[in-house]
Design a protein around this motif. Structure first.
Motif, short mmCIF file in Angstrom:
data_model
loop_
_atom_site.label_atom_id
_atom_site.label_comp_id
_atom_site.label_asym_id
_atom_site.label_seq_id
_atom_site.Cartn_x
_atom_site.Cartn_y
_atom_site.Cartn_z
N UNK A 137 2.07 25.01 -17.63
CA UNK A 137 3.27 25.19 -18.09
C UNK A 137 4.17 25.44 -16.93
N UNK A 138 3.61 25.94 -15.78
CA UNK A 138 4.68 26.02 -14.57
C UNK A 138 4.71 24.85 -13.85
N UNK A 139 3.68 24.01 -13.97
CA UNK A 139 3.79 22.63 -13.31
C UNK A 139 4.86 21.86 -14.06
N UNK A 140 5.04 22.05 -15.42
CA UNK A 140 5.89 21.28 -16.14
C UNK A 140 7.29 21.89 -15.90
N UNK A 199 2.78 28.51 -25.03
CA UNK A 199 2.38 28.49 -26.55
C UNK A 199 2.13 27.07 -26.88
N UNK A 200 2.81 26.12 -26.52
CA UNK A 200 2.67 24.58 -26.90
C UNK A 200 1.24 24.26 -26.26
N UNK A 201 1.00 24.56 -24.94
CA UNK A 201 -0.26 23.95 -24.32
C UNK A 201 -1.55 24.76 -24.90
N UNK A 202 -1.38 25.83 -25.59
CA UNK A 202 -2.37 26.68 -26.08
C UNK A 202 -2.63 25.97 -27.47
N UNK A 203 -1.56 25.58 -28.01
CA UNK A 203 -1.69 25.06 -29.39
C UNK A 203 -2.16 23.54 -29.23
N UNK A 204 -2.07 23.06 -28.21
CA UNK A 204 -2.92 21.63 -27.77
C UNK A 204 -4.24 21.55 -27.51
N UNK A 205 -4.74 22.97 -27.43
CA UNK A 205 -6.02 23.36 -27.21
C UNK A 205 -6.51 23.51 -25.86
N UNK A 206 -5.41 24.03 -24.99
CA UNK A 206 -5.87 24.47 -23.71
C UNK A 206 -6.16 25.88 -23.72
N UNK A 207 -6.95 26.20 -22.59
CA UNK A 207 -7.39 27.61 -22.56
C UNK A 207 -6.10 28.40 -21.85
N UNK A 208 -5.96 29.69 -21.95
CA UNK A 208 -4.73 30.32 -21.63
C UNK A 208 -4.46 30.34 -20.14
#
Length: 888
Positions: A53-56, A37-46
């Motif tokens: 997210x998995x890498x993080x 959700x944070x990554x999508x909010x930052x403008x990434x594609x799903x």
């Protein structure tokens, strides 16, 4: 406290693994979802957001594994996994599983059965008796090394003067005819001291035991404690049995107690039906009153050492007391001593005779277990060949060799645990098997050789199970883990390094099986030959045409004068029966469990050594005894009817006694003194065996029964009639003299003689059974090795056949390989057998422990079995298609 909470949490983790895994997965997924959700909010594609997210978050599965290690005991979790996986593997290969479990069940079951026999017969033979580790058997000795009984006055002196013993008890086996109303039956019981039940710690379930005063007096206390079996079978479990009476030996006895169900007495081999106090000795012993006779050595008994006292210390104290008694009573106790034995060596019941047999049995069943373990090891090695691809892939995916060994070891443990359950079941079913090998029970006598499956036997059986697991599963597991990973992957999992080493291990296991089988077969052959020699050996008298019977006048209350008249009239009637050649009376029949009389003797003109007390056994017999039994007289005459109480006392001695006391002289007309009576020797008889065929020659003499009459005598009849016909005819004659009497069923004397060879027959039977079992297991092992060898040599065999070898050549090649293996095992087995069969010396009769017939028979049997075991794989090899074999 934190450590305790962590320990408890890990324990719970083993039982709530799935639930906690689900909770952990849900929690980790929620963390990953938040990052997405944070990554999508930052403008990434799903899909980019999810990958980032998995890498993080890091490796999910690795994180789960780390968390699991914190939540549960890893070794326990892996063990549970291995058990489950092993169970699946066993279900997947039912043929292998059944064969392996069967082999182990036989091995573990026979060991548990043998342990239960040793426990229940030798080590702790008396259920409910406490402190059996401190219980010892007592017996009298004569300086020459012979065994005798103890006199009652001597026993009281031992009890009074000893300080290292808690208690002494008397336990003398006896028999009687029980009668109540119109019923009568033969029964076995014990004459015991008044402290018998108290010293043993056995409490009657009804009534009481004996009181101290009931052990003294002359026939003064006609009371009895009956067994649970008698109470149930004879009195239908009557709850009001206490105070009721039963007639035993013509005397009315009051029942004062009922023994517990598990207590059968303290005489190994027989279950007692009743017990009476020593005050009633004369009622149950037709040789007279003995409680005040220091020279009457009739007592068999036991003692309890005090805690911490060794048998050696107890023996030293009793020997010192015996020496004092010898000084105080030189005319009676000179040359007499006392010896104590552990229970498993008790000389006056079956323990002493059967201990060697059970010891050999324990060694034999251990050999069977080793053979079974070797068999299963071969099976595991063969199965590892089929699982080589699995092992290769598991190693390639990161599994360590220790983890692989642990998995395979756990599978072996699972096999052994299943087999242990089956083995304990086999032992439970076999716990009373020794009774089946005993000769047919006499009426009223219950044979009792119980196995004892207590916690000690179960614990030792489990220990054997675990030990056998380490033996048969560890080496195959190590061998299976020796995979050349790179070579195996290059050949697509088809190669396993160490194949030659594995083959050598399998061959070594077969060598063990063959060599142990040879030892067992050779031992079986020795015992079977010994048994045959015993059966064919003559005891010195005729047995086939001699029939014996008893009319129990003593139990019927006959007095001496009346018994004399009855026996004289009966003897005349029996001799007149059609088909009867001769008949005689004897106080004790040969090879019975009743010993002959024994007494100190004095020889006219013989000067004994200072520490020597001449002693000899003797037997009271009537006229025609020697002709009835076919015992030759080498000099003198037989007894006549006129050798009665009104004529001079006479005796007939055997050759051993003549040679010992009258060497180089004619003993006819010489004198010997027994119990203050001088007797003139009128005959010399050939030596005969009296109690067993294994006994050495001993001094023995005979006296006329009419000069030494007893109420109870046995009847010996020489006839060609059947025992049934003689029983009917004898019953008619007995009823004609006294309608209230009935004779016991007549039996051939040969049956009684055969019955005393029970130990040898039991040893031969057990060794034959276990030897056959070992041979069967060894044949399976050899067959497995040859089958494996053929499967591994398919290309070689195909190449040989392509180059011109015929089917017969291949057949001979494969069989020769199996025979080489068998012969190597036989060579090892011969060496071991030459060393081990010497331990069987006291069980062998006129057979050398190195008998060539026994060893040759074992050799022939093993080679024949090896040929059969090798033939099927060889036949399969001879049918190999060269074209298909070379394509493999």
């Amino acid at each position: 406290m934190p450590r305790l909470r962590a320990w408890f949490s890990r324990l719970l983790g083993l039982f709530q693994k799935d639930k906690r895994d689900a909770e952990m997965s849900e929690e980790m997924q929620s963390h990953v979802d938040l990052l997405i959700e944070r990554n999508i909010a930052a403008g990434m594609l799903p899909h980019e957001a999810r990958n980032a997210a998995l890498r993080q978050f890091g490796g999910v599965e690795q994180t789960k594994e780390i968390a699991r290690e914190q939540r549960v005991w890893r070794w326990a979790d892996e063990f549970v996994q291995d058990i489950r996986y092993g169970a699946r593997m066993l279900r997947r290969t039912p043929g292998f599983s059944i064969l392996a479990i069967l082999c182990l069940t036989l091995g573990i079951g026979t060991n548990a059965a043998a342990l239960s026999w040793i426990e229940g017969i030798l080590i702790r033979p008396y259920p409910l008796v406490a402190h059996q580790d401190r219980m010892v058997a007592l017996t009298g000795t004569i300086r020459a090394g012979e065994r005798s009984g103890l006199s009652y006055p001597d026993l009281l002196d031992f009890e009074k003067n000893s300080t290292l013993f808690e208690s002494f008890i008397v336990d003398k086996i006896t028999g009687t005819t029980l009668s109540a109303g119109d019923r009568a039956e033969r029964s076995v019981g014990g004459i015991v001291s008044a402290n018998y039940f108290d010293a043993l710690g056995v409490r009657p379930i009804l009534g009481r035991g004996f009181r101290p005063e009931e052990g003294t007096g002359r026939n003064a206390h006609p009371v009895t404690v009956i067994s649970y079996m008698t109470w149930k079978n004879r009195y239908k479990g009557d709850p009001d049995i206490i105070g009721k009476t039963q007639y035993m030996n013509g005397v009315q006895h009051t029942i004062i107690g009922v023994a517990p169900e598990q207590f059968h007495g303290t005489f190994i081999g027989y279950s007692f039906n009743f017990w009476v106090p020593t005050a009633m000795q004369e009622t149950f012993d037709n040789t007279g009153y003995k409680l005040e006779d220091r020279g009457a050595r009739w007592i068999e008994g036991y003692a309890f050492l005090k805690p911490g006292v060794t048998r050696q210390q107890g023996q030293a104290e009793l020997s010192a007391i015996a020496k004092r008694l010898e000084n105080d009573f030189p005319e009676i106790d000179r040359g007499h001593g006392i010896e104590i034995f552990p229970l498993w060596k008790t000389p006056f019941n079956a323990a002493g005779g059967i201990s060697t047999t059970l010891g050999i049995t324990a060694a034999v069943v251990f050999f069977v277990l080793l053979i079974a373990c070797a068999n299963v090891s071969n099976l595991l090695l063969a199965r590892s060949l089929l699982r080589r691809h699995e092992m290769t892939m598991r190693l390639a995916l990161g599994a360590g060799r220790r983890r692989l060994i642990k998995q395979l070891f756990t599978e072996g443990l699972l096999l052994s645990l299943i087999a242990a359950l089956g083995g304990i079941a086999v032992a439970y079913w076999s716990r009373n098997a020794l009774v089946l090998a005993f000769p047919t029970s006499l009426p009223g006598i219950t044979i009792d050789y119980p196995g004892q499956l207590d916690w000690r036997v179960l614990l030792l059986s489990v220990a054997i199970c675990v030990g056998s697991t380490m033996l048969f599963a560890l080496m195959p597991a190590i061998q299976s883990s020796h995979v050349d990973l790179s070579g195996a992957l290059k050949s697509e999992g088809g190669g396993v390094v160490g194949g030659s080493g594995r083959s050598r291990l399998r061959s070594a296991l077969v060598l063990v099986q063959v060599s142990l089988s040879f030892v067992l077969l050779a031992g079986t052959g020795l015992l079977l030959q010994s048994l045959q020699q015993m059966q064919n050996a003559s005891p010195g008298f005729s047995t086939n045409n001699v029939i014996m019977s008893v009319v129990d006048l003593f139990s019927a209350g006959y007095k001496l004068d009346r018994a004399k008249i009855f026996h004289t009239q009966l003897l005349d009637r029996v001799r007149a029966l059609p088909g009867v050649e001769s008949a005689a009376l004897t106080r004790v029949t040969p090879f019975s469990y009743n010993p002959p009389s024994s007494a100190p003797i004095e020889i006219d003109g013989y000067q004994p050594a200072p520490d020597e007390q001449p002693n000899a056994d003797y037997l009271q017999v009537s006229e025609d005894y020697f002709s009835t039994l076919g015992i030759p007289l080498v000099a003198g005459r037989e007894f006549t009817r006129t050798d009665d109480e009104n004529s001079p006392r006479v005796a007939i001695i055997n050759e051993t006694m003549a040679g010992k006391y009258w060497p180089g002289k004619d003993p006819i007309g010489q004198r010997l003194k027994v119990k203050d009576n001088w007797m003139q020797i009128v005959g010399v008889a050939k030596n005969v065996k009296i109690e067993t065929k294994l006994e050495p020659p001993r001094s023995f003499f005979y006296v006329p029964v009419r000069q030494n009459f007893f109420v109870g005598n046995a009847l010996l009849i020489r006839t060609r009639e059947t025992p049934g016909a003689i029983t009917n005819a004898l019953a008619r004659e007995v009823h004609a003299l006294d309608p209230t009497l009935a004779p016991y069923a007549a039996d051939r004397l040969q049956e009684q003689v055969d019955g005393r060879g029970y130990t040898q027959r039991l040893a031969a039977t057990l060794l034959a059974i276990f030897g056959g079992m070992a041979l069967f297991l060894a044949a399976i092992g050899l067959y497995g090795v040859m089958s494996y060898s053929v499967s591994q040599s398919t290309r070689e065999l195909g190449l040989r056949m392509a180059l011109g070898a015929g089917a017969g050549d291949v057949l001979r090649l494969v069989i020769s390989r199996g025979l080489r293996l068998t012969i190597a095992g036989i060579i090892i087995g011969v060496t071991a057998a030459l060393l081990l069969t010497r331990l069987m010396g006291n069980l062998l009769y006129k057979v050398s422990p190195r008998d060539p017939i026994a060893f040759g028979s074992a050799l022939v049997i093993l080679i024949a079995v090896a040929l059969i075991a090798c033939f099927l794989p060889a036949r399969r090899a001879s049918r190999v298609d060269p074209v298909r074999a070379l394509r493999i």
